[in-house]
Scaffold this motif. Structure first.
Motif, PDB file in Angstrom:
ATOM      1  N   ARG A   7     -18.672   1.732  12.476  1.00 22.17           N
ATOM      2  CA  ARG A   7     -19.789   1.189  13.248  1.00 22.17           C
ATOM      3  C   ARG A   7     -19.312   0.803  14.637  1.00 22.17           C
ATOM      4  N   GLN A   8     -20.151   0.977  15.622  1.00 22.17           N
ATOM      5  CA  GLN A   8     -19.796   0.657  16.994  1.00 22.17           C
ATOM      6  C   GLN A   8     -19.302  -0.782  17.131  1.00 22.17           C
ATOM      7  N   GLU A   9     -19.971  -1.709  16.462  1.00 30.13           N
ATOM      8  CA  GLU A   9     -19.584  -3.112  16.603  1.00 30.13           C
ATOM      9  C   GLU A   9     -18.237  -3.417  15.929  1.00 30.13           C
ATOM     10  N   ASP A  10     -17.770  -2.507  15.074  1.00 33.08           N
ATOM     11  CA  ASP A  10     -16.486  -2.729  14.411  1.00 33.08           C
ATOM     12  C   ASP A  10     -15.316  -2.019  15.082  1.00 33.08           C
ATOM     13  N   ARG A  11     -15.560  -1.296  16.143  1.00 34.31           N
ATOM     14  CA  ARG A  11     -14.478  -0.518  16.774  1.00 34.31           C
ATOM     15  C   ARG A  11     -13.311  -1.382  17.231  1.00 34.31           C
ATOM     16  N   GLU A  12     -13.579  -2.638  17.598  1.00 37.64           N
ATOM     17  CA  GLU A  12     -12.486  -3.510  18.026  1.00 37.64           C
ATOM     18  C   GLU A  12     -11.893  -4.309  16.868  1.00 37.64           C
ATOM     19  N   CYS A  13     -12.464  -4.208  15.708  1.00 36.72           N
ATOM     20  CA  CYS A  13     -12.015  -4.963  14.539  1.00 36.72           C
ATOM     21  C   CYS A  13     -10.710  -4.372  13.992  1.00 36.72           C
ATOM     22  N   PRO A  14      -9.666  -5.184  13.814  1.00 32.55           N
ATOM     23  CA  PRO A  14      -8.406  -4.646  13.297  1.00 32.55           C
ATOM     24  C   PRO A  14      -8.527  -4.085  11.886  1.00 32.55           C
ATOM     25  N   LEU A  15      -9.445  -4.599  11.083  1.00 36.60           N
ATOM     26  CA  LEU A  15      -9.649  -4.060   9.742  1.00 36.60           C
ATOM     27  C   LEU A  15     -10.201  -2.639   9.817  1.00 36.60           C
ATOM     28  N   SER A  16     -11.167  -2.412  10.690  1.00 39.62           N
ATOM     29  CA  SER A  16     -11.719  -1.066  10.868  1.00 39.62           C
ATOM     30  C   SER A  16     -10.664  -0.105  11.401  1.00 39.62           C
ATOM     31  N   ALA A  17      -9.871  -0.568  12.356  1.00 43.77           N
ATOM     32  CA  ALA A  17      -8.816   0.279  12.916  1.00 43.77           C
ATOM     33  C   ALA A  17      -7.794   0.648  11.844  1.00 43.77           C
ATOM     34  N   THR A  18      -7.446  -0.302  10.995  1.00 45.94           N
ATOM     35  CA  THR A  18      -6.500  -0.033   9.916  1.00 45.94           C
ATOM     36  C   THR A  18      -7.103   0.934   8.907  1.00 45.94           C
ATOM     37  N   ALA A  19      -8.349   0.713   8.532  1.00 50.55           N
ATOM     38  CA  ALA A  19      -9.001   1.602   7.576  1.00 50.55           C
ATOM     39  C   ALA A  19      -9.071   3.029   8.106  1.00 50.55           C
ATOM     40  N   GLN A  20      -9.184   3.182   9.413  1.00 48.22           N
ATOM     41  CA  GLN A  20      -9.201   4.517  10.008  1.00 48.22           C
ATOM     42  C   GLN A  20      -7.892   5.248   9.720  1.00 48.22           C
ATOM     43  N   HIS A  21      -6.783   4.515   9.654  1.00 48.52           N
ATOM     44  CA  HIS A  21      -5.474   5.129   9.423  1.00 48.52           C
ATOM     45  C   HIS A  21      -5.123   5.256   7.946  1.00 48.52           C
ATOM     46  N   VAL A  22      -5.436   4.261   7.136  1.00 48.96           N
ATOM     47  CA  VAL A  22      -4.952   4.259   5.753  1.00 48.96           C
ATOM     48  C   VAL A  22      -6.052   4.070   4.711  1.00 48.96           C
ATOM     49  N   GLY A  23      -7.301   4.128   5.106  1.00 50.19           N
ATOM     50  CA  GLY A  23      -8.387   3.829   4.185  1.00 50.19           C
ATOM     51  C   GLY A  23      -8.837   4.992   3.327  1.00 50.19           C
ATOM     52  N   GLU A  24      -8.057   6.021   3.238  1.00 51.66           N
ATOM     53  CA  GLU A  24      -8.423   7.205   2.459  1.00 51.66           C
ATOM     54  C   GLU A  24      -7.534   7.258   1.222  1.00 51.66           C
ATOM     55  N   TRP A  25      -8.103   7.654   0.103  1.00 57.28           N
ATOM     56  CA  TRP A  25      -7.448   7.692  -1.200  1.00 57.28           C
ATOM     57  C   TRP A  25      -6.071   8.343  -1.151  1.00 57.28           C
ATOM     58  N   TRP A  26      -6.010   9.591  -0.679  1.00 61.34           N
ATOM     59  CA  TRP A  26      -4.731  10.313  -0.684  1.00 61.34           C
ATOM     60  C   TRP A  26      -3.709   9.668   0.237  1.00 61.34           C
ATOM     61  N   THR A  27      -4.152   9.086   1.324  1.00 70.87           N
ATOM     62  CA  THR A  27      -3.237   8.452   2.273  1.00 70.87           C
ATOM     63  C   THR A  27      -2.510   7.289   1.612  1.00 70.87           C
ATOM     64  N   LEU A  28      -3.232   6.439   0.905  1.00 71.34           N
ATOM     65  CA  LEU A  28      -2.605   5.318   0.217  1.00 71.34           C
ATOM     66  C   LEU A  28      -1.619   5.799  -0.842  1.00 71.34           C
ATOM     67  N   LEU A  29      -1.989   6.834  -1.580  1.00 73.29           N
ATOM     68  CA  LEU A  29      -1.097   7.358  -2.609  1.00 73.29           C
ATOM     69  C   LEU A  29       0.141   8.009  -2.003  1.00 73.29           C
ATOM     70  N   LEU A  30      -0.014   8.707  -0.888  1.00 76.36           N
ATOM     71  CA  LEU A  30       1.137   9.291  -0.193  1.00 76.36           C
ATOM     72  C   LEU A  30       2.079   8.200   0.306  1.00 76.36           C
ATOM     73  N   LEU A  31       1.518   7.154   0.879  1.00 72.09           N
ATOM     74  CA  LEU A  31       2.351   6.043   1.338  1.00 72.09           C
ATOM     75  C   LEU A  31       3.072   5.386   0.170  1.00 72.09           C
ATOM     76  N   HIS A  32       2.380   5.212  -0.938  1.00 68.71           N
ATOM     77  CA  HIS A  32       3.019   4.647  -2.129  1.00 68.71           C
ATOM     78  C   HIS A  32       4.201   5.510  -2.558  1.00 68.71           C
TER      79      HIS A  32
END
Length: 181
Positions: A7-32
């Motif tokens: 969402r536009q209002e969340d673009r500056e939110c650090p949680l949204s920014a983090t989810a953009q990088h690691v908020g996907e199923w395979w990404t978390l499993l790869l990191l694990h």
């Protein structure tokens, strides 16, 4: 998560920014898997049962995001391994916290993976604490989000008095302004 889904209002939110990088199923499993010492394409693929095209895409994204570094380990033919960067390694507490959250909802005999002290083998209970005081951060009455120094007017309005979305249940006006750990 695709940038267009934020969402536009969340673009500056650090949680949204983090989810953009690691908020996907395979990404978390790869990191694990990377935290467990896996570095090679075939190791990730065998561990996760992921398709080659999906794995290639996810590894490329993790490299572009600076979480993994692609390094050659063989010259003929050239083969690469994927090694956690310092930024990638800094996500370990997040992965540990997610696993602990999942385990907390299971009976001890139902847990397939636990965190243990490497020296003693004793199971440990991970918690997130404030570095300065050692106080647990899971107390939503004592710790709330607040607008930081770079907050836009919309973000400042959201966190006015440190009571965003609390419907009067929290907020003493003494919210911490530091980043969440």
């Amino acid at each position: 998560m695709a940038a267009s889904r934020i969402r536009q209002e969340d673009r500056e939110c650090p949680l949204s920014a983090t989810a953009q990088h690691v908020g996907e199923w395979w990404t978390l499993l790869l990191l694990h898997d990377a935290f467990d010492g896996y570095t090679r394409f075939d190791q990730f693929q065998q561990s996760l049962g992921i398709s080659s095209s999906m794995l290639t895409s996810r590894l490329r994204t993790l490299v572009e995001d600076g979480l993994l570094e692609r390094r050659p380990y063989q010259t003929n033919p050239v083969r690469h391994e994927y090694v956690l960067t310092e930024t990638g390694r800094s996500l370990r507490p997040v992965i540990v916290a997610l696993a602990a959250w999942g385990n907390a909802r299971l009976r001890p005999e139902e847990r397939s993976m636990i965190l243990v002290d490497a020296a003693s083998g004793e199971e440990v209970e991970p918690v997130i604490v404030d570095a300065a005081t050692g106080r647990r951060l899971d107390d939503s009455q004592a710790f709330v989000f607040a607008a930081g120094p770079a907050a836009s007017p919309a973000m400042r309005a959201r966190y006015e008095n440190g009571t965003a979305g609390t419907a009067g249940t929290a907020g003493t006006g003494t919210a911490a302004t530091g980043a969440a750990s």
